[in-house]
Motif scaffolding. Structure first.
Motif, PDB file in Angstrom:
ATOM      1  N   LEU A   2       0.862  -1.291  -0.026  1.00 13.73           N
ATOM      2  CA  LEU A   2       0.087   0.090  -0.023  1.00 13.73           C
ATOM      3  C   LEU A   2       0.789   1.190  -0.050  1.00 13.73           C
ATOM      4  CD1 LEU A   2      -2.637   1.473   0.293  1.00 13.73           C
ATOM      5  CD2 LEU A   2      -2.514   1.244   2.586  1.00 13.73           C
ATOM      6  N   ILE A   3       2.203   1.189   0.753  1.00 17.39           N
ATOM      7  CA  ILE A   3       2.715   2.281   0.773  1.00 17.39           C
ATOM      8  C   ILE A   3       3.424   2.607  -0.679  1.00 17.39           C
ATOM      9  CG2 ILE A   3       5.197   3.239   1.573  1.00 17.39           C
ATOM     10  CD1 ILE A   3       3.013   2.861   3.818  1.00 17.39           C
ATOM     11  N   GLN A   4       3.836   1.621  -1.335  1.00 16.51           N
ATOM     12  CA  GLN A   4       4.203   1.643  -2.772  1.00 16.51           C
ATOM     13  C   GLN A   4       3.168   2.263  -3.689  1.00 16.51           C
ATOM     14  OE1 GLN A   4       5.726  -1.821  -4.523  1.00 16.51           O
ATOM     15  NE2 GLN A   4       7.061  -0.634  -6.158  1.00 16.51           N
ATOM     16  N   LYS A   5       1.976   1.816  -3.453  1.00 19.61           N
ATOM     17  CA  LYS A   5       0.937   2.227  -4.355  1.00 19.61           C
ATOM     18  C   LYS A   5       0.659   3.754  -4.131  1.00 19.61           C
ATOM     19  CE  LYS A   5      -3.688   1.164  -5.738  1.00 19.61           C
ATOM     20  NZ  LYS A   5      -4.706   0.245  -5.718  1.00 19.61           N
ATOM     21  N   LEU A   6       0.614   3.926  -2.839  1.00 15.35           N
ATOM     22  CA  LEU A   6       0.397   5.487  -2.536  1.00 15.35           C
ATOM     23  C   LEU A   6       1.649   6.347  -2.747  1.00 15.35           C
ATOM     24  CD1 LEU A   6      -0.907   5.077   1.215  1.00 15.35           C
ATOM     25  CD2 LEU A   6      -2.426   5.537  -0.709  1.00 15.35           C
ATOM     26  N   ARG A   7       2.653   5.941  -2.802  1.00 19.59           N
ATOM     27  CA  ARG A   7       3.956   6.622  -3.194  1.00 19.59           C
ATOM     28  C   ARG A   7       3.790   6.924  -4.754  1.00 19.59           C
ATOM     29  NH1 ARG A   7       8.363   5.206  -5.476  1.00 19.59           N
ATOM     30  NH2 ARG A   7       8.201   3.009  -5.219  1.00 19.59           N
TER      31      ARG A   7
END
Length: 157
Positions: A2-7
């Motif tokens: 999720l962090i990567q997607k948000l980033r």
């Protein structure tokens, strides 16, 4: 994940996210690979993304990534992109090092082309890497792995 997607949705690099959150790039890389993060790191990231901390806290395992809006296809696509990045990094390293060795060879001993041997050896490794990334050879690909797992589990396809 999720962090990567948000980033990526914000268009930030890992370095930019690290600067905004006060977390090291290495920590962000670990979190994006699915390793657990400290509560402080998750709070910093939640503040940067302006989302509730509980959304990031519940993402601690890979099992919850599908419930966080990341589909299996997205996970597979991200993995493939990582493989591509590693291959292109490998290719760039090959070109730089073999190019430097070639120049060194031509300057010091132009009558003896020893640079061919490391270029061939490393080139074979690069070709094997390319075949695994681009599925050039069917051996040891995803289908082969699936068949081997099913065979090991005693199930037939």
């Amino acid at each position: 994940m999720l962090i990567q997607k948000l980033r990526l949705q914000h268009g930030w690099s890992q370095q930019q996210l690290a600067d905004l959150s006060g977390i090291s790039v290495r920590t962000i890389q670990r979190i994006e690979r699915g390793q657990t993060a400290s509560v402080e790191s998750l709070k910093s990231l939640a503040a940067v993304f302006e989302i509730d901390f509980s959304q990031l806290n519940s993402e601690s395992g890979m099992n919850s990534t599908l419930s966080q809006g990341i589909s299996k296809e997205e996970i597979l696509a991200l993995e493939h992109v990582r493989k591509l990045r590693r291959f292109y990094t490998h290719l760039l390293q090959y070109l730089v090092v073999i190019g430097a060795l070639g120049i060194l060879n031509l300057v010091q001993t132009p009558h003896h082309l020893w640079v061919i041997w490391p270029a061939l050896g490393w080139g074979v490794g690069l070709l094997i890497h390319a075949s695994s990334v681009f599925d050039i050879l069917p051996f040891f690909g995803a289908e082969w792995e699936k068949k081997q797992v099913e065979k090991r589990l005693g199930r037939s396809l």
